[in-house]
Design a protein around this motif. Structure first.
Motif, PDB file in Angstrom:
ATOM      1  N   VAL A   1       0.849  -1.182   0.000  1.00 51.54           N
ATOM      2  CA  VAL A   1       0.000   0.000   0.000  1.00 51.54           C
ATOM      3  C   VAL A   1       0.890   1.239   0.000  1.00 51.54           C
ATOM      4  CG1 VAL A   1      -1.753   1.294   1.233  1.00 51.54           C
ATOM      5  CG2 VAL A   1      -1.782  -1.195   1.275  1.00 51.54           C
ATOM      6  N   ASP A   2       0.742   2.089  -1.003  1.00 47.71           N
ATOM      7  CA  ASP A   2       1.460   3.356  -1.022  1.00 47.71           C
ATOM      8  C   ASP A   2       0.439   4.492  -0.965  1.00 47.71           C
ATOM      9  OD1 ASP A   2       0.360   3.575  -3.553  1.00 47.71           O
ATOM     10  OD2 ASP A   2       2.182   2.916  -4.580  1.00 47.71           O
ATOM     11  N   ASP A   3       0.936   5.696  -1.143  1.00 45.42           N
ATOM     12  CA  ASP A   3       0.056   6.859  -0.999  1.00 45.42           C
ATOM     13  C   ASP A   3      -1.123   6.827  -1.969  1.00 45.42           C
ATOM     14  OD1 ASP A   3       2.743   9.196  -0.215  1.00 45.42           O
ATOM     15  OD2 ASP A   3       1.575   7.836   1.048  1.00 45.42           O
ATOM     16  N   SER A   4      -0.927   6.226  -3.160  1.00 41.50           N
ATOM     17  CA  SER A   4      -1.981   6.244  -4.174  1.00 41.50           C
ATOM     18  C   SER A   4      -3.176   5.383  -3.766  1.00 41.50           C
ATOM     19  CB  SER A   4      -1.425   5.760  -5.520  1.00 41.50           C
ATOM     20  OG  SER A   4      -1.021   4.404  -5.427  1.00 41.50           O
ATOM     21  N   PHE A   5      -2.945   4.487  -2.780  1.00 43.70           N
ATOM     22  CA  PHE A   5      -4.034   3.625  -2.340  1.00 43.70           C
ATOM     23  C   PHE A   5      -4.849   4.247  -1.208  1.00 43.70           C
ATOM     24  CE2 PHE A   5      -3.541  -0.495  -4.424  1.00 43.70           C
ATOM     25  CZ  PHE A   5      -2.304  -0.349  -5.024  1.00 43.70           C
ATOM     26  N   ARG A   6      -4.394   5.355  -0.678  1.00 39.70           N
ATOM     27  CA  ARG A   6      -5.075   5.944   0.464  1.00 39.70           C
ATOM     28  C   ARG A   6      -6.274   6.774   0.026  1.00 39.70           C
ATOM     29  NH1 ARG A   6       0.449   7.975   3.440  1.00 39.70           N
ATOM     30  NH2 ARG A   6       1.202   5.918   4.063  1.00 39.70           N
ATOM     31  N   LEU A   7      -7.390   6.487   0.650  1.00 35.29           N
ATOM     32  CA  LEU A   7      -8.598   7.268   0.389  1.00 35.29           C
ATOM     33  C   LEU A   7      -8.500   8.523   1.249  1.00 35.29           C
ATOM     34  CD1 LEU A   7     -11.126   6.915  -1.385  1.00 35.29           C
ATOM     35  CD2 LEU A   7     -12.315   6.057   0.631  1.00 35.29           C
ATOM     36  N   THR A   8      -8.050   9.609   0.644  1.00 37.15           N
ATOM     37  CA  THR A   8      -7.798  10.839   1.377  1.00 37.15           C
ATOM     38  C   THR A   8      -9.106  11.535   1.765  1.00 37.15           C
ATOM     39  OG1 THR A   8      -7.712  12.194  -0.622  1.00 37.15           O
ATOM     40  CG2 THR A   8      -5.655  11.139   0.088  1.00 37.15           C
ATOM     41  N   ARG A   9      -8.957  12.569   2.577  1.00 38.31           N
ATOM     42  CA  ARG A   9     -10.114  13.358   2.980  1.00 38.31           C
ATOM     43  C   ARG A   9     -10.756  13.996   1.751  1.00 38.31           C
ATOM     44  NH1 ARG A   9     -11.037  18.742   4.584  1.00 38.31           N
ATOM     45  NH2 ARG A   9     -12.738  18.952   6.113  1.00 38.31           N
ATOM     46  N   ALA A  10      -9.920  14.431   0.813  1.00 39.57           N
ATOM     47  CA  ALA A  10     -10.441  15.040  -0.413  1.00 39.57           C
ATOM     48  C   ALA A  10     -11.272  14.039  -1.206  1.00 39.57           C
ATOM     49  CB  ALA A  10      -9.293  15.565  -1.278  1.00 39.57           C
ATOM     50  N   HIS A  11     -10.773  12.804  -1.320  1.00 42.23           N
ATOM     51  CA  HIS A  11     -11.515  11.763  -2.036  1.00 42.23           C
ATOM     52  C   HIS A  11     -12.860  11.496  -1.361  1.00 42.23           C
ATOM     53  CE1 HIS A  11      -7.419  10.070  -3.545  1.00 42.23           C
ATOM     54  NE2 HIS A  11      -7.898  11.005  -4.360  1.00 42.23           N
ATOM     55  N   LYS A  12     -12.844  11.414  -0.033  1.00 42.64           N
ATOM     56  CA  LYS A  12     -14.080  11.144   0.703  1.00 42.64           C
ATOM     57  C   LYS A  12     -15.097  12.260   0.498  1.00 42.64           C
ATOM     58  CE  LYS A  12     -11.745   8.422   4.287  1.00 42.64           C
ATOM     59  NZ  LYS A  12     -11.329   8.366   5.708  1.00 42.64           N
ATOM     60  N   LEU A  13     -14.620  13.505   0.477  1.00 44.13           N
ATOM     61  CA  LEU A  13     -15.520  14.635   0.274  1.00 44.13           C
ATOM     62  C   LEU A  13     -16.109  14.631  -1.134  1.00 44.13           C
ATOM     63  CD1 LEU A  13     -13.571  17.486   2.125  1.00 44.13           C
ATOM     64  CD2 LEU A  13     -15.734  16.433   2.819  1.00 44.13           C
ATOM     65  N   VAL A  14     -15.298  14.233  -2.127  1.00 43.46           N
ATOM     66  CA  VAL A  14     -15.787  14.145  -3.512  1.00 43.46           C
ATOM     67  C   VAL A  14     -16.882  13.093  -3.608  1.00 43.46           C
ATOM     68  CG1 VAL A  14     -15.176  13.451  -5.864  1.00 43.46           C
ATOM     69  CG2 VAL A  14     -13.671  14.983  -4.598  1.00 43.46           C
ATOM     70  N   LEU A  15     -16.622  11.923  -3.037  1.00 45.42           N
ATOM     71  CA  LEU A  15     -17.611  10.847  -3.080  1.00 45.42           C
ATOM     72  C   LEU A  15     -18.867  11.222  -2.287  1.00 45.42           C
ATOM     73  CD1 LEU A  15     -15.187   7.826  -2.575  1.00 45.42           C
ATOM     74  CD2 LEU A  15     -16.274   8.550  -4.707  1.00 45.42           C
ATOM     75  N   ALA A  16     -18.670  11.916  -1.162  1.00 45.57           N
ATOM     76  CA  ALA A  16     -19.820  12.344  -0.357  1.00 45.57           C
ATOM     77  C   ALA A  16     -20.657  13.379  -1.101  1.00 45.57           C
ATOM     78  CB  ALA A  16     -19.333  12.917   0.974  1.00 45.57           C
ATOM     79  N   SER A  17     -20.003  14.287  -1.818  1.00 50.66           N
ATOM     80  CA  SER A  17     -20.745  15.306  -2.581  1.00 50.66           C
ATOM     81  C   SER A  17     -21.557  14.658  -3.690  1.00 50.66           C
ATOM     82  CB  SER A  17     -19.789  16.354  -3.150  1.00 50.66           C
ATOM     83  OG  SER A  17     -18.919  15.799  -4.116  1.00 50.66           O
ATOM     84  N   PHE A  18     -20.976  13.615  -4.298  1.00 50.04           N
ATOM     85  CA  PHE A  18     -21.713  12.908  -5.345  1.00 50.04           C
ATOM     86  C   PHE A  18     -22.924  12.193  -4.747  1.00 50.04           C
ATOM     87  CE2 PHE A  18     -22.559   9.108  -7.906  1.00 50.04           C
ATOM     88  CZ  PHE A  18     -22.785   9.692  -9.142  1.00 50.04           C
ATOM     89  N   ALA A  19     -22.708  11.509  -3.615  1.00 53.16           N
ATOM     90  CA  ALA A  19     -23.818  10.804  -2.959  1.00 53.16           C
ATOM     91  C   ALA A  19     -24.910  11.783  -2.529  1.00 53.16           C
ATOM     92  CB  ALA A  19     -23.294  10.029  -1.745  1.00 53.16           C
TER      93      ALA A  19
END
Length: 463
Positions: free
Chosen positions: A246-264
């Protein structure tokens, strides 16, 4: 693939010219149309002959009129393209996929859920916002992933490709099929989604089960794979699953979570507005535009990056919009030449001779045949719904059932017809020959066709 796509444009334009030629030959006639509760209906038994109106050089105006008549739909499609591209460039989607792959590679006891869970994910994307062309991005990711887990190239290609196609074809809110067709049919946007949700779950379950059974067979005996010889070299190149780090590219960052949450959240607002306020294309496009802006902000795209993504996403949908306008031009020429109702009258007599419960199956088969020539969900909706909707009215089939028959007919043939650009692109990326794929896929194709015809029977009685 580009050459094939251009041929599709030429074919649709040629059909328009052919229809224009028919206006000089086919007897002209027209039905009387009446408006009831804001909906336009064809009055049964009102077909009558009218003066000929042969179409000449004026047919060149039809594609332009096609754009103007489909302006609201086209604007909506451009926004959808922008939304998906912005979300993709934030990295949220790729990160979710990598997290899923890492989980299954490190938890072999759950590996049997890999195919169905991933196929349901892509099917949901196809059902919600019409993911189709975008699946090509994920094929190079899923092929090595599938092989690493003991499966083969077919499974790796089919998870995004067939998964999304299944959702697209049996969708409950796909804007490119259900949305456009219901707009043309003058139905509340996404009405009847409850039954369509059940249909989507049924078909996705069947397709996921088919590939899960095949995948497990390949995992136990790789020689059973359609691509066994081709995959031998790929298997040798791949590292052992447990070596995945697991490297940094596998981490679900806060930004990613916010993007997915905005879509939901956007999807939640969308459903609420549709059910509560009967939103249509303009309002739904506005919600998607809001989600696009929110995703760009939360995904930390700067102004230039966000603008480039929005423009690129809209550009990716231009081909769909052009094909839609061309398809609409065929209807315009046939309407202006007073032969559209002549064809409708002929089909009414043919399908009208069948028991009403079998009429949807006949419509499904007609749509399936047309799909060979017009492998575009939105293009086929714009072309056929103005014919099929009044035909359904005349033979006693509800508009919801007509749209369901269109969804099935437009969708299930796409994975095997050579005029479907996404299919040819997917096979090219996977290195699978077209004849080899068609021969292998035919079993599932038959299952989907038979199941569609069976599902249309209870749908006829429910709707």
């Amino acid at each position: 693939m580009k050459k094939l796509l251009c041929n599709t444009y030429f074919l649709v334009f040629a059909i328009m010219l052919f229809v224009a030629a028919l206006t000089w030959i086919v007897p002209t006639g027209q039905y009387t149309r009446v408006e009831v509760d804001g909906k336009t209906y064809v009055e049964a038994g009102s077909y009558h002959k009218v003066a000929p109106a042969p179409q000449g050089i004026s047919v060149l105006k039809a594609p332009v009129e096609g754009f103007t008549q489909c302006a609201e739909i086209i604007a909506f499609i451009l926004v959808v393209g922008a939304l998906f591209t912005v979300i993709d460039r934030t990295g949220a989607i790729n990160t979710v996929i990598k997290k899923i792959s890492y989980f299954f590679s490190t938890h072999p006891q759950y590996r049997k859920f890999f195919i169905p869970s991933c196929m349901f994910m892509f099917s949901l994307c196809g059902a919600l916002f019409g993911m189709e062309e975008e699946t090509l991005i994920f094929i190079p990711i899923f092929i090595p992933l599938a092989i690493s887990l003991g499966y083969d190239t077919v499974v790796g290609m089919s998870i995004p490709f067939i998964g999304a196609f299944t959702g697209f074809s049996s969708a409950f809110v796909n804007p490119f099929t259900v949305g456009i067709a219901q707009t043309i049919a003058e139905l509340p946007m996404y009405s009847g989604w409850e039954l369509r949700l059940g249909v989507w779950f049924l078909f996705t379950s069947v397709v996921a089960a088919f590939f899960t059974i095949y995948g497990e067979r390949v995992r136990k005996n790789p020689t059973k794979s359609l691509t066994y010889k081709m995959d031998l070299e790929k298997r040798a190149e791949l590292q052992v699953i447990n070596d995945v780090v697991v490297d940094d590219s596998f981490r679900l960052t806060r930004a990613h979570k916010l993007v997915l949450a905005s879509f939901a959240l956007g999807m939640g607002v969308l459903f609420f507005g549709i059910i509560k306020y009967q939103w249509y294309m303009t309002e739904i496009a506005a919600v998607f535009l809001g989600v696009t802006i929110a995703s760009a902000y939360f995904g930390k795209l700067n102004v230039n990056q966000a603008t480039d993504a929005i423009i690129a996403g809209a550009q990716s949908m231009v081909s769909v919009c052009i094909l839609m306008a061309l398809a609409r031009s065929i209807v315009i020429v046939a309407t202006n030449g007073y032969i559209l109702d002549t064809f409708l009258h002929a089909m009414t007599k043919g399908i009208g001779s069948l028991p009403s419960v079998l009429a949807p199956q006949a419509m499904f088969l007609i749509q399936t045949a047309l799909n060979f020539f017009i492998a575009s969900g939105s293009g086929q909706a714009v072309l056929t719904m103005p014919i099929m909707i009044p035909l359904g009215d005349l033979v006693g089939v509800s508009r919801q059932v007509v749209i369901l028959a269109y969804q099935f007919g437009e969708g299930w043939g796409n994975p095997i017809i050579p005029t479907a650009p996404v299919t040819m692109g997917a096979l090219a990326l996977a290195g699978i020959s077209y004849p080899q794929w068609v021969k292998w896929f035919c079993k599932l194709e038959i299952i989907l066709i038979v199941l569609s015809m069976l599902v249309l029977i209870p749908a006829y009685y429910i709707w």
